[in-house]
Design a protein around this motif. Structure first.
Motif, short mmCIF file in Angstrom:
data_model
loop_
_atom_site.label_atom_id
_atom_site.label_comp_id
_atom_site.label_asym_id
_atom_site.label_seq_id
_atom_site.Cartn_x
_atom_site.Cartn_y
_atom_site.Cartn_z
N GLY A 312 0.82 -1.21 0.00
CA GLY A 312 0.00 0.00 0.00
C GLY A 312 0.85 1.25 0.00
O GLY A 312 2.08 1.21 -0.05
N GLY A 313 0.18 2.38 0.09
CA GLY A 313 0.88 3.66 0.01
C GLY A 313 0.87 4.19 -1.40
O GLY A 313 0.35 3.56 -2.34
N GLY A 314 1.46 5.37 -1.57
CA GLY A 314 1.46 6.00 -2.87
C GLY A 314 2.39 5.31 -3.85
O GLY A 314 3.28 4.54 -3.46
N PRO A 315 2.20 5.56 -5.15
CA PRO A 315 3.08 4.97 -6.17
C PRO A 315 4.52 5.41 -5.96
O PRO A 315 4.80 6.51 -5.48
N VAL A 316 5.45 4.53 -6.33
CA VAL A 316 6.87 4.82 -6.19
C VAL A 316 7.57 4.58 -7.51
O VAL A 316 7.13 3.79 -8.34
N LYS A 317 8.68 5.30 -7.67
CA LYS A 317 9.53 5.09 -8.84
C LYS A 317 10.32 3.81 -8.65
O LYS A 317 10.89 3.56 -7.58
N VAL A 318 10.37 2.99 -9.69
CA VAL A 318 11.10 1.74 -9.68
C VAL A 318 12.02 1.69 -10.89
O VAL A 318 11.57 1.98 -12.01
N VAL A 319 13.28 1.34 -10.67
CA VAL A 319 14.22 1.09 -11.76
C VAL A 319 14.49 -0.41 -11.80
O VAL A 319 14.86 -1.01 -10.79
#
Length: 526
Positions: A312-319
């Protein structure tokens, strides 16, 4: 074997390191017997000294501890007098049986740096305390110990690192900086990091048995806890009725290059299991080639995505680059179960990285302070990293996965940039006393999961070569930390604890097979 092929036999690296271990083993063969081992320079600190058990309240945990608690007070260093006193939380969970056996089970947590108290619900659900009391103690530096070698600096780096390339030098510099900040804070508080090692850990458990007045107990360790259990068995053999090691880390061989051999075996076994299931074989042919192609492609052209973390939580940047892909396969279970690996690789090859991206995003929400990174690196930098150069590590990676990019293979899975980190962590080399095989006739049960890419299954029988009263039991289709995942392994363990001197009941193992793999619809062809 093609360049892209993944070998699944027991690794050749073991033979080279075994020669070094054999030299130490030879010293043990002509040196003291177990009964006199405590007088040997290889035996480590004695458990006697200023150690005592003080009853007290149990820690406040998400699931209340169904038992009594206290702390074991021990010296921080048994070789440097006058230092601080550590307080290690101890939980004693009563047996479920109304007529329990008198010899309890003592549990040794993995990591190093894992939350031992947090493992209690898994151990209870696995029936470890069915017929015996269960004793769980935090290792020195772990959560619920004083002091706690947590590194919030590294937790915050790990959370941010999901949005960074896995193995670029800039990421390594950020990791090393976080580690240095943690080290500087811990040492400024007077903590002697060199005292947080497996030798002292083992002496703590020996002191606990004496402090509780226990004549005999049964040792159960998993992952790093098997390294600790075997060290404990070698240095403090008195009072041990039996030993169970689950997901084995042999102290005589564990090193950074060793991690690549375990990765090769675990991943290769998953692919072989897919090939043995007709539906999986037909839908996902030549997975080893697919993996190599995707590691190469992502390492050359990393993907950057925005993903919702599974917790859960807000979207995150993923590489997602080649190193991150490999690390996710080694991490085992969690956000990407082994049964989904073939489907995830096939989707990735067809332009859909969602499963891997979701698994990577799971790392964005660590529990700050839960894991004792200070213990992790005090052990790894003193006992695992020394003796092997960056070139040795790269060579082991090339042997394990020929054709993969060197930028991926230069880093041990789970421990990237560890050589650089160890330079700033700055603890003394302890391999001379720690990288030693354990020779013992204490009955030992060795349990391994065939899908384990952290501690490959072949290391169980390897450790058993110097344990003549051991039984190695591989459990098909299971990854790391086998007993909580496998009712069959729980049955084997129960029979072993009942009568360690007899062969354990392994009848359930013959009927086991890996679970069916996830099969996604085949793409339409025009």
């Amino acid at each position: 074997m093609t360049e892209q092929g993944i070998r699944t036999s027991c690794p050749p690296f073991a033979r080279g390191l075994a020669l070094a271990a054999a030299g130490l083993a030879f010293l043990g063969a002509i040196g003291p017997t177990p009964s006199s081992a405590l007088s040997s320079p290889f035996a480590g600190p004695r458990p006697e000294g200023p150690a005592r058990f003080v009853p007290g309240p149990c820690p406040d945990t998400p699931e209340p501890i169904p038992g009594r608690c206290g702390v074991l007070e021990v010296p921080e260093s048994r070789t440097h007098r006058g230092g601080r006193t550590l307080k290690l939380t101890v939980a004693i969970v009563p047996a479920a049986s109304t007529t329990p056996a008198g010899d309890p089970v003592v549990f040794m947590e993995g990591g190093p740096g894992g939350d031992a108290i947090g493992a209690i619900p898994f151990l209870i659900d696995s029936g470890v305390n069915r017929d015996r009391d269960l004793i769980v103690m935090t290792q020195r530096g772990g959560l619920h110990s004083q002091p706690n070698l947590a590194c919030p600096e590294m937790d915050r780096f790990n959370a941010a690192s999901v949005g960074l390339p896995y193995d670029t030098p800039s990421t390594g510099r950020l990791l090393v900086r976080a580690a240095k900040e943690c080290r500087d804070r811990l040492t400024a508080g007077g903590i002697r990091l060199s005292a947080y090692n497996t030798t002292e850990n083992a002496a703590d458990f020996a002191a606990l048995r004496h402090a509780l007045g226990i004549k005999k107990w049964n040792v159960y360790g998993y992952s790093y806890g098997t390294d600790l259990a075997l060290t404990y068995l070698r240095r403090h053999p008195e009072g041990i009725r039996s030993v169970t090691i689950d997901s084995v880390v042999p102290p005589q061989i564990v090193s950074l290059p060793w991690a690549w051999d375990s990765a090769r075996e675990g991943i290769g076994t998953i692919f072989a299991a897919c090939e043995a299931q007709p539906a999986c074989k037909n839908r996902y042919p030549d997975l080893s080639r697919t993996l190599t192609e995707q590691v190469r492609r992502l390492e050359a052209n990393p993907l950057t995505l925005t993903v919702q973390p599974p917790a859960g939580g807000g979207p995150v940047k993923v590489v997602l680059d080649g190193g991150a892909l490999v690390n996710l396969l080694v991490t085992d279970g969690g956000a990407l179960p082994a049964t989904e690996v073939p489907a995830a690789l096939d989707e990735l090859a067809r332009g859909n990285p969602e499963r891997f991206a979701q698994a990577r995003a799971a790392g964005a929400t660590p529990v700050i302070g839960e894991f004792a990174h200070g213990l992790t690196h005090s052990v790894a930098c003193a006992e695992w990293a020394p003796g092997y150069t960056k070139a040795d590590l790269l060579a082991a990676g090339r042997r394990a996965f020929p054709g993969w990019p060197d930028t991926v293979l230069a880093h041990a899975p789970q421990l990237p940039f560890e050589h650089d980190l160890c330079r700033v962590w700055n603890v003394p080399d302890r391999t001379a006393v720690q990288r030693v095989a354990t020779f013992s006739k204490v009955p030992t049960l060795i349990i391994s999961g065939t899908f384990d890419a952290k501690t490959g299954a072949c290391w169980g029988p390897y450790a058993g070569r110097t344990l003549p009263r051991s039984t190695a039991v591989p459990i098909p289709g299971i990854g790391h930390f086998v007993v909580p995942q496998s009712p069959c392994a729980q049955t084997v363990l129960a029979s072993f604890l009942t009568r360690p001197t007899a062969p354990p009941d392994t009848g359930c193992v013959a009927g086991l097979a890996p679970k069916p793999f996830t099969i996604t619809p085949a793409p339409e062809t025009s």
